[in-house]
Design a protein around this motif. Structure first.
Motif, mmCIF file in Angstrom:
data_model
loop_
_atom_site.group_PDB
_atom_site.id
_atom_site.type_symbol
_atom_site.label_atom_id
_atom_site.label_comp_id
_atom_site.label_asym_id
_atom_site.label_seq_id
_atom_site.Cartn_x
_atom_site.Cartn_y
_atom_site.Cartn_z
ATOM 1 N N THR A 1 63.183 80.178 71.548
ATOM 2 C CA THR A 1 64.423 80.704 70.973
ATOM 3 C C THR A 1 65.624 80.287 71.804
ATOM 4 O O THR A 1 66.661 79.867 71.275
ATOM 5 C CB THR A 1 64.359 82.245 70.891
ATOM 6 O OG1 THR A 1 63.277 82.626 70.055
ATOM 7 C CG2 THR A 1 65.654 82.805 70.331
ATOM 8 N N LEU A 2 65.488 80.392 73.114
ATOM 9 C CA LEU A 2 66.590 80.049 74.009
ATOM 10 C C LEU A 2 66.981 78.583 73.877
ATOM 11 O O LEU A 2 68.162 78.225 74.022
ATOM 12 C CB LEU A 2 66.201 80.358 75.461
ATOM 13 C CG LEU A 2 67.291 80.168 76.526
ATOM 14 C CD1 LEU A 2 68.487 81.053 76.235
ATOM 15 C CD2 LEU A 2 66.729 80.462 77.916
ATOM 16 N N GLU A 3 66.007 77.739 73.564
ATOM 17 C CA GLU A 3 66.312 76.311 73.405
ATOM 18 C C GLU A 3 67.259 76.048 72.242
ATOM 19 O O GLU A 3 67.963 75.025 72.217
ATOM 20 C CB GLU A 3 65.016 75.521 73.207
ATOM 21 C CG GLU A 3 64.186 75.406 74.471
ATOM 22 C CD GLU A 3 62.906 74.631 74.253
ATOM 23 O OE1 GLU A 3 62.553 74.398 73.069
ATOM 24 O OE2 GLU A 3 62.259 74.255 75.240
ATOM 25 N N ALA A 4 67.284 76.939 71.252
ATOM 26 C CA ALA A 4 68.274 76.910 70.171
ATOM 27 C C ALA A 4 68.317 75.582 69.420
ATOM 28 O O ALA A 4 69.395 75.111 69.044
ATOM 29 C CB ALA A 4 69.662 77.237 70.730
ATOM 30 N N ASN A 5 67.140 74.976 69.228
ATOM 31 C CA ASN A 5 67.107 73.669 68.546
ATOM 32 C C ASN A 5 68.072 72.694 69.209
ATOM 33 O O ASN A 5 68.766 71.916 68.551
ATOM 34 C CB ASN A 5 67.456 73.820 67.060
ATOM 35 C CG ASN A 5 66.250 74.152 66.209
ATOM 36 O OD1 ASN A 5 65.166 73.630 66.405
ATOM 37 N ND2 ASN A 5 66.440 75.061 65.273
ATOM 38 N N GLN A 6 68.082 72.706 70.544
ATOM 39 C CA GLN A 6 69.116 71.965 71.271
ATOM 40 C C GLN A 6 69.065 70.461 71.052
ATOM 41 O O GLN A 6 70.105 69.802 71.087
ATOM 42 C CB GLN A 6 69.067 72.300 72.767
ATOM 43 C CG GLN A 6 67.691 72.261 73.396
ATOM 44 C CD GLN A 6 67.366 70.956 74.084
ATOM 45 O OE1 GLN A 6 68.198 70.065 74.180
ATOM 46 N NE2 GLN A 6 66.146 70.833 74.576
ATOM 47 N N THR A 7 67.896 69.895 70.751
ATOM 48 C CA THR A 7 67.870 68.453 70.496
ATOM 49 C C THR A 7 68.584 68.115 69.188
ATOM 50 O O THR A 7 69.267 67.094 69.086
ATOM 51 C CB THR A 7 66.418 67.938 70.433
ATOM 52 O OG1 THR A 7 65.670 68.716 69.487
ATOM 53 C CG2 THR A 7 65.750 68.028 71.795
ATOM 54 N N VAL A 8 68.448 68.989 68.186
ATOM 55 C CA VAL A 8 69.136 68.760 66.916
ATOM 56 C C VAL A 8 70.640 68.944 67.088
ATOM 57 O O VAL A 8 71.447 68.156 66.575
ATOM 58 C CB VAL A 8 68.604 69.714 65.826
ATOM 59 C CG1 VAL A 8 69.286 69.432 64.493
ATOM 60 C CG2 VAL A 8 67.102 69.575 65.692
ATOM 61 N N VAL A 9 71.037 69.989 67.814
ATOM 62 C CA VAL A 9 72.469 70.226 68.051
ATOM 63 C C VAL A 9 73.059 69.080 68.868
ATOM 64 O O VAL A 9 74.191 68.643 68.627
ATOM 65 C CB VAL A 9 72.677 71.578 68.768
ATOM 66 C CG1 VAL A 9 74.143 71.774 69.129
ATOM 67 C CG2 VAL A 9 72.201 72.722 67.895
ATOM 68 N N THR A 10 72.297 68.588 69.830
ATOM 69 C CA THR A 10 72.764 67.442 70.633
ATOM 70 C C THR A 10 73.036 66.246 69.732
ATOM 71 O O THR A 10 74.067 65.565 69.865
ATOM 72 C CB THR A 10 71.694 67.067 71.684
ATOM 73 O OG1 THR A 10 71.571 68.140 72.618
ATOM 74 C CG2 THR A 10 72.085 65.795 72.426
ATOM 75 N N MET A 11 72.127 65.976 68.796
ATOM 76 C CA MET A 11 72.344 64.885 67.856
ATOM 77 C C MET A 11 73.585 65.136 67.002
ATOM 78 O O MET A 11 74.402 64.242 66.780
ATOM 79 C CB MET A 11 71.131 64.714 66.946
ATOM 80 C CG MET A 11 71.226 63.529 66.002
ATOM 81 S SD MET A 11 70.072 63.607 64.602
ATOM 82 C CE MET A 11 70.852 64.860 63.596
ATOM 83 N N LEU A 12 73.745 66.367 66.531
ATOM 84 C CA LEU A 12 74.890 66.723 65.692
ATOM 85 C C LEU A 12 76.203 66.481 66.428
ATOM 86 O O LEU A 12 77.147 65.895 65.870
ATOM 87 C CB LEU A 12 74.775 68.193 65.278
ATOM 88 C CG LEU A 12 75.895 68.747 64.408
ATOM 89 C CD1 LEU A 12 75.803 68.171 63.006
ATOM 90 C CD2 LEU A 12 75.818 70.276 64.358
ATOM 91 N N ILE A 13 76.276 66.916 67.671
ATOM 92 C CA ILE A 13 77.502 66.747 68.446
ATOM 93 C C ILE A 13 77.738 65.271 68.778
ATOM 94 O O ILE A 13 78.858 64.766 68.703
ATOM 95 C CB ILE A 13 77.441 67.580 69.743
ATOM 96 C CG1 ILE A 13 77.248 69.065 69.399
ATOM 97 C CG2 ILE A 13 78.703 67.387 70.565
ATOM 98 C CD1 ILE A 13 78.287 69.631 68.468
#
Length: 433
Positions: free
Chosen positions: A84-96
């Motif tokens: 949960t803490l990871e917050a889909n961070q790889t997807v958000v990183t791609m989005l940004i």
């Protein structure tokens, strides 16, 4: 959005991007650290999210929290909280990262050429929006749509052109959010395989769409967008670079490679083209442009909580909702379910996460699941009047939902058959499924 909040969250997203890339490519720190700035930004972003998305986010968080609490009471370990803490961070990183490409688009895509008219120009617009959308996501729809709307109100045929060009990207684009969520929800799936099967499907979808659009009664009176070959080199180049990088570094996340490629490209382009203006342009995008992705950031974080909560409950109860065998028939049924869920208003991020969580135990070839998720995403956002792209086109260009629905149902039916045949073909070629 308050400018100070937009600026703060913009820089938090940059911190998350740096932490995510450092974790993924250099192994300098645990990946969940990149999720911390995302959750902080989500708290600031939430009040500014669209009402329709806000309701869905609240539901995702409530169900996710319930699942996590249930798992905690049954003595599960902390891995679900970390997820949960990871917050889909790889997807958000791609989005940004991909969001930085808007700087290039704003400077290069717009043109002062007179707008061409007729079915041929609409076909070029369809393919142009598709290639731009494959890299720039929703920005392509807004850039082209606003240019067309400056001349006269958009017709349903023009709106259909924008919608199809964008939605078909979900079948194959490594820069599209659909691919990011699919690679996360179907772990072990290969980008190259998904693209190899996705591109032929997208070509069929584009040709079918072009035929339908050119046969609309008002096609010859509609204005198109003047997109030339010289405008399309950037999407093609970046897609090729990511594919080559993935073959060189197969263990690196495709999403991280997409983000790194996008940011590096813009940094080099600003250095070469903009001289002393480059710090100002980059700073403005961080403090203003990043906030335009607020809805997606919060939704991806909420989806991470939902996925963790669902997994926690299923593990606690030892429940398996997946079929005994995930083959062609199960994939086709899943595809149908994804389209139906989209029609109810469920965001594809949510349905893809749920499908991945539920089906994971019975999946022997994650590529089959990956193809199913991509197809469900594309057909769902095309058909559903509640999808983000449809709501944007409806509200921004004053087009009626029922009109787009009437123009799309035959296409979705035909493409469902094409997708089902593709899934069956893939399963037939991989008999070990």
């Amino acid at each position: 959005m308050n400018p100070k909040i937009a600026a703060l969250c913009g820089w938090l997203m940059i911190v998350s991007l740096v932490l995510s890339l450092s974790s993924e490519l250099l192994n300098l720190l645990p990946s969940y650290w990149a999720g911390v700035p995302i959750w902080i930004s989500s708290l600031f972003f939430f009040p500014y999210v669209k009402p329709t998305q806000k309701k869905q986010i609240i539901i995702l968080v409530i169900f996710g929290m319930f699942g996590l609490l249930y798992g905690t009471m049954h003595h599960l370990d902390a891995r679900y909280f970390i997820r949960t803490l990871e917050a889909n961070q790889t997807v958000v990183t791609m989005l940004i990262g991909v969001g930085f490409l808007r700087i290039f688009a704003a400077d290069n895509v717009q043109t002062k050429e007179a707008l061409p008219k007729g079915g041929h120009s609409l076909t070029k617009t369809l393919f142009g929006v598709h290639l731009f959308g494959a890299v720039l996501n929703m920005s392509s729809v807004v850039i082209v749509g606003d240019k067309l709307a400056m001349q006269r109100p958009l017709s349903p045929t023009q709106g259909l052109t924008l919608l199809r060009g964008f939605a078909i990207c979900a079948f194959w684009s490594p820069f599209f959010a659909a691919m990011g969520m699919t690679l996360t929800s179907a772990p072990g799936s290969h980008l190259s395989t998904l693209i190899v099967y996705g591109i032929p499907v997208s070509i069929i979808a584009l040709l079918l769409s072009a035929w339908e659009i050119r046969n609309q009664p008002d096609a010859e009176q509609c204005l198109g967008y003047p997109i030339g070959v010289q405008s399309l080199w950037m999407p093609c180049l970046l897609a090729i670079i990511v594919i080559v990088e993935h073959n060189i570094w197969p263990n690196a996340s495709v999403l991280s490679l997409v983000a790194l490629t996008s940011v590096t490209f813009i940094a080099l382009w600003l250095f070469i083209k903009k001289g002393k203006q480059r710090p100002k342009i980059a700073k403005r995008h961080i403090e203003v442009g990043v906030a335009s992705s607020a809805g997606e950031v919060v939704l991806f974080a909420a989806a991470a909580m939902l996925a963790s909560g669902v997994a926690s409950i299923l593990t606690s109860l030892n429940i398996q909702l997946a079929p005994d065998h995930f083959g062609a028939v199960a994939a086709i049924i899943t595809l149908l379910v994804l389209v139906v869920l989209a029609m109810t208003g469920m965001h594809p991020v949510t349905s893809v996460v749920l499908a991945g969580s539920i089906l994971a135990p019975s999946v022997t070839d994650p590529n089959l699941l990956g193809l199913t998720l991509l197809m469900g995403w594309s057909l769902g956002i095309t058909f559903s009047s509640f999808s983000g792209v449809q709501l944007s086109i409806q509200s921004r260009y004053d087009l009626q939902a029922k009109t787009l629905l009437r123009l799309n149902w035959r296409y979705v039916l035909i493409m469902f058959i094409v997708c089902a045949a593709t899934l069956w073909l893939y399963a037939f070629q991989h008999p070990y499924l």
